[in-house]
Design an enzyme around this catalytic site. Structure first.
Site, short mmCIF file in Angstrom:
data_model
loop_
_atom_site.label_atom_id
_atom_site.label_comp_id
_atom_site.label_asym_id
_atom_site.label_seq_id
_atom_site.Cartn_x
_atom_site.Cartn_y
_atom_site.Cartn_z
N GLU A 40 0.82 -1.21 0.00
CA GLU A 40 0.00 0.00 0.00
C GLU A 40 0.85 1.26 0.00
OE1 GLU A 40 -3.01 0.22 -0.70
OE2 GLU A 40 -3.42 -1.92 -0.62
N TYR A 123 -6.18 6.86 3.94
CA TYR A 123 -6.38 5.81 2.96
C TYR A 123 -5.62 4.53 3.34
CZ TYR A 123 -5.38 2.66 -0.72
OH TYR A 123 -5.22 1.48 -1.39
N ASP A 141 -9.95 5.68 -2.15
CA ASP A 141 -8.76 6.09 -2.90
C ASP A 141 -9.21 6.76 -4.19
OD1 ASP A 141 -9.58 3.96 -4.52
OD2 ASP A 141 -7.54 3.72 -5.24
#
Length: 294
Positions: A40, A123, A141
């Site tokens: 991520e 996020y 996102d």
DNA sequence: GACGCGTGGTC
DNA sequence: TGACCAAGCGT
């Protein structure tokens, strides 16, 4: 949008994902939460095609947070390669240190705790909780924002920056069921990444084309506030990039004279080098030498 | 909320 | 062909 349509949208997008999802290494069932966190952070503002090889190298080199925490921060910066935004590598090193020290080397599953870690914002905290632990949380996102702008609001694109309305919408359309919610987050994101793209979306292969508010409105062009493009040539970004690349490629200290060669404007060069030192990406040594931080 | 932060691919 | 864009974050 009635409740039946929303249920139909959930079903179709989740089915589509089960059928069409890309095989990414961090989507393997045996991928650790650390692997998900790494993927991520690496994927922030960065195409997944460029992330995959670096992710594989990092997972082999530093399979748990404690492994990364043990390495010098400069090694994280070096092995970040050309992924971009190298401060992410530094923050990942700090996050790994905190996880090893404060969380028994286990990546937290609570978004609130995750967000307290360096480099983990709204996020990424939600994404790690959802993707690594199946926590029912609202993931928002850029892909999900665009998909929902088109599908539910009827706009061609999302706003330039995340709005409260977008966050409310994402929360409102999240499936109630825990498992559905988990798949919905990754599935709507994937749809935005491969079908419902910013430019040239392939609407012909969209599983919810007939339910899309934007399509029903005749696919009007974007009419929101202008988005500002980022400058590159001649900016401090470019100079910082060149300086850091020189330090990454060298396997030891570099003299100021060597760094002088990467950019001719002395004032800008000095300012950028000072900035890199200030950021902790570069360490000044004795005798006008510079290196990645130890 | 606007801005700065890397890099490379795309059309 | 240079503008736009790509799983944002911190200040």
């Amino acid at each position: 949008m009635n409740i039946d349509d929303l249920g139909e949208i959930h079903c179709r997008i989740i089915e589509w994902y089960r059928r069409e999802q890309r095989e990414l290494p961090w989507r393997n069932a045996d991928c650790s939460a650390w692997g998900v966190l790494l993927s991520e952070v690496m994927s922030q503002q960065t195409p997944v095609a460029r992330v995959a090889p670096i992710w594989l190298e990092w997972m082999e080199r530093w399979p748990t947070p404690a492994d990364l925490a043990t390495a010098p921060p400069g090694e994280a910066v070096r092995h970040w390669g050309r992924l971009g935004y190298p401060r992410r590598a530094l923050r990942l090193h700090e996050a790994a240190t905190a996880i090893a020290r404060d969380h028994d080397n286990v990546v937290p599953s609570d978004p609130v705790v995750l967000q307290s870690l360096p480099g983990i914002g709204t996020y990424t905290a939600a994404a790690v909780a959802a993707f690594a632990y199946g926590v029912r949380t609202v993931v928002v996102d850029t892909n999900i924002r665009r998909v929902e702008a088109r599908l539910f609001t009827g706009d061609a694109l999302a706003a330039p920056t995340l709005t409260a309305a977008e966050s409310r919408l994402a929360a409102a359309v999240l499936p109630d069921d825990d498992e559905d919610a988990a798949v919905w987050n990754v599935a709507s994101m994937e749809l935005g990444a491969v079908v419902c793209t910013a430019k040239n979306p392939t609407c012909g292969s969209c599983p919810v084309l007939d339910l899309c508010a934007w399509q029903r409105a005749g696919a009007p062009p974007y009419d929101g506030p202008a988005r500002k493009g980022q400058k590159w040539a001649g900016t401090d970004r470019q100079v910082r990039g060149k300086l850091l690349q020189t330090l990454r490629d060298a396997h030891g200290p570099v003299s100021r004279g060597t760094l002088d060669l990467v950019w001719s404007d002395e004032a800008q060069r000095d300012r950028c080098l000072a900035g890199l030192i200030e950021d902790g990406l570069v360490e000044p040594l004795d005798g006008e030498q510079f290196a990645l931080p130890t």
